[in-house]
Design a protein around this motif. Structure first.
Motif, PDB file in Angstrom:
ATOM      1  N   UNK A  65      19.277-149.256 -18.338  1.00 21.78           N
ATOM      2  CA  UNK A  65      18.434-148.085 -18.088  1.00 21.78           C
ATOM      3  C   UNK A  65      18.623-147.575 -16.659  1.00 21.78           C
ATOM      4  N   UNK A  66      18.631-148.528 -15.715  1.00 24.71           N
ATOM      5  CA  UNK A  66      18.751-148.130 -14.306  1.00 24.71           C
ATOM      6  C   UNK A  66      20.138-147.533 -14.050  1.00 24.71           C
ATOM      7  N   UNK A  67      21.113-148.060 -14.750  1.00 17.15           N
ATOM      8  CA  UNK A  67      22.479-147.536 -14.595  1.00 17.15           C
ATOM      9  C   UNK A  67      22.574-146.121 -15.187  1.00 17.15           C
ATOM     10  N   UNK A  68      22.049-145.982 -16.418  1.00 17.98           N
ATOM     11  CA  UNK A  68      22.280-144.715 -17.117  1.00 17.98           C
ATOM     12  C   UNK A  68      21.297-143.625 -16.719  1.00 17.98           C
ATOM     13  N   UNK A  69      19.990-143.968 -16.678  1.00 23.12           N
ATOM     14  CA  UNK A  69      18.999-142.927 -16.382  1.00 23.12           C
ATOM     15  C   UNK A  69      19.003-142.548 -14.905  1.00 23.12           C
ATOM     16  N   UNK A  70      19.224-143.564 -14.043  1.00 26.57           N
ATOM     17  CA  UNK A  70      19.097-143.287 -12.602  1.00 26.57           C
ATOM     18  C   UNK A  70      20.439-143.302 -11.873  1.00 26.57           C
ATOM     19  N   UNK A  71      21.512-143.533 -12.624  1.00 27.09           N
ATOM     20  CA  UNK A  71      22.851-143.458 -12.035  1.00 27.09           C
ATOM     21  C   UNK A  71      23.107-144.471 -10.925  1.00 27.09           C
ATOM     22  N   UNK A  72      22.453-145.623 -11.008  1.00 25.92           N
ATOM     23  CA  UNK A  72      22.613-146.610  -9.935  1.00 25.92           C
ATOM     24  C   UNK A  72      23.739-147.601 -10.252  1.00 25.92           C
ATOM     25  N   UNK A  73      24.336-148.129  -9.196  1.00 27.26           N
ATOM     26  CA  UNK A  73      25.310-149.214  -9.335  1.00 27.26           C
ATOM     27  C   UNK A  73      24.494-150.495  -9.554  1.00 27.26           C
ATOM     28  N   UNK A  74      24.716-151.181 -10.678  1.00 26.62           N
ATOM     29  CA  UNK A  74      23.815-152.284 -11.014  1.00 26.62           C
ATOM     30  C   UNK A  74      24.500-153.654 -10.951  1.00 26.62           C
TER      31      UNK A  74
END
Ligand code: FAD
Length: 288
Positions: A65-74
């Motif tokens: 979710x954090x990768x896709x919705x918020x575009x973060x490097x996880x």
């Protein structure tokens, strides 16, 4: 993006740690936290994992979710104690198919209420998970380090030997347990240098904004809360404690930046307030 590739490109990496929330209200809070902290352009954010795989679904879905919705490097945390090789294989396969290439490889703590028949001993220490992940190609692998020594370690020197073993098994970087006196970190760095550990070592930061809560937490993880901090906090109301804790963490980060750390990893406890206030003060120095 692989975290190991970022270390060469940036002077100081900034990262945030979250844990998978347990209910709808906590999910909303985490969404808001991730969203608000985005403005600091973290180099990566990480999601913790319960030993024995107990938070597996939540960890994986929040990492995605954090990768896709918020575009973060996880980066996903992964513990191996009480997990079978097949369990770990399934997770590795999921990570690869979702293109998650950053993993913090941990032993974890054996869950207290885990049924004996579910305990597997395919992996006993984190270095074995590091070796295994390395053999699967394509991962940037972080490991945990303990400035005050791990609670079960027979000595600080032995603990450092074991850290060296994790690095020799293929770890690319180290993130430390929290500490509240930078001297522990400097001594840890000296021991790491003596052991010829050459990978980046990133200090873990958590401001003390609630004395009772932090004492319970540090009892578990073995970090010392210095007497001067306890004396300074005692008897204060919540708002004053927050202020003192945030100011203390700002000073701690400034000193670490001056020392020349490779990054700052913030244990956010899924709240944005303290981390935001700290970063507002130091982000210019971090990005300089
Ligand atoms: P290891 O490196 O395997 O060390 C465990 C103990 O064994 C140490 O005392 C070490 O000195 C000793 N040891 C290591 N190798 C050997 C050997 N070859 N022979 C004998 N003794 C040895 N826990 C979670 O459950 N989920 C998380 O998401 C999580 N995230 C974390 C993130 C960070 C940055 C840190 C610092 C800790 C995190 N933890 C997490 C906590 C961690 O799982 C515990 O501290 C755990 O007790 C040890 O894990 P480890 O990977 O450091 O273990």
């Amino acid at each position: 993006m692989k975290i190991s590739d970022l270390f060469g490109k940036k002077r100081v990496l900034v990262s945030f740690e979250f844990f998978p929330p347990k209910d709808t209200e906590s999910e909303t809070i985490l969404d808001e936290t991730v969203s608000r902290l985005r403005r600091f352009e973290p180099d990566f954010v990480s999601v913790t994992y319960g030993a024995g795989g107990r938070t597996r679904a939540g960890t994986m879905s929040w990492t995605l979710r954090i990768k896709e919705k918020y575009g973060q490097n996880v980066m996903m945390h992964l513990t191996c104690i009480a997990s079978s090789r097949e369990d770990i294989d399934r997770i590795i396969s999921d990570l690869k198919s979702e293109d998650i290439r950053n993993v913090l490889a941990l032993r974890g703590d054996p869950p207290r209420d885990f049924p004996a028949h579910e305990i597997r001993d395919d992996f006993q220490y984190a270095y074995q998970l590091v070796e295994y992940l390395r053999s699967k190609n394509g991962f940037s692998i972080g490991v945990a380090g303990y400035p005050e020594g791990h609670v079960e370690a027979p000595s600080l020197e032995k603990d450092m030997e074991y850290l060296k073993r994790k690095v020799d098994s293929g770890a690319d970087f180290v993130i430390t347990q929290i500490f509240f006196d930078n001297r522990y970190f400097y001594e840890f760095m000296n021991r790491a240098a003596r052991e010829r550990i050459g990978v980046p070592i990133v200090p873990g930061i958590m401001p003390i904004i609630n004395l009772g809560q932090i004492q319970r937490f540090t009892d578990m993880c073995g970090a010392t809360v210095p007497d001067r901090i306890v004396r300074n906090m005692e008897g204060r109301n919540a708002a004053d404690m927050f202020r003192v804790g945030v100011d203390g963490a700002i000073d701690q980060c400034r000193e670490l930046l001056e020392f020349g750390v490779a990054g700052l990893h913030f244990y956010t406890l899924n709240r944005n307030g303290a981390t935001e206030e700290i970063l507002e003060e130091i982000i210019t120095d971090v990005r300089a």
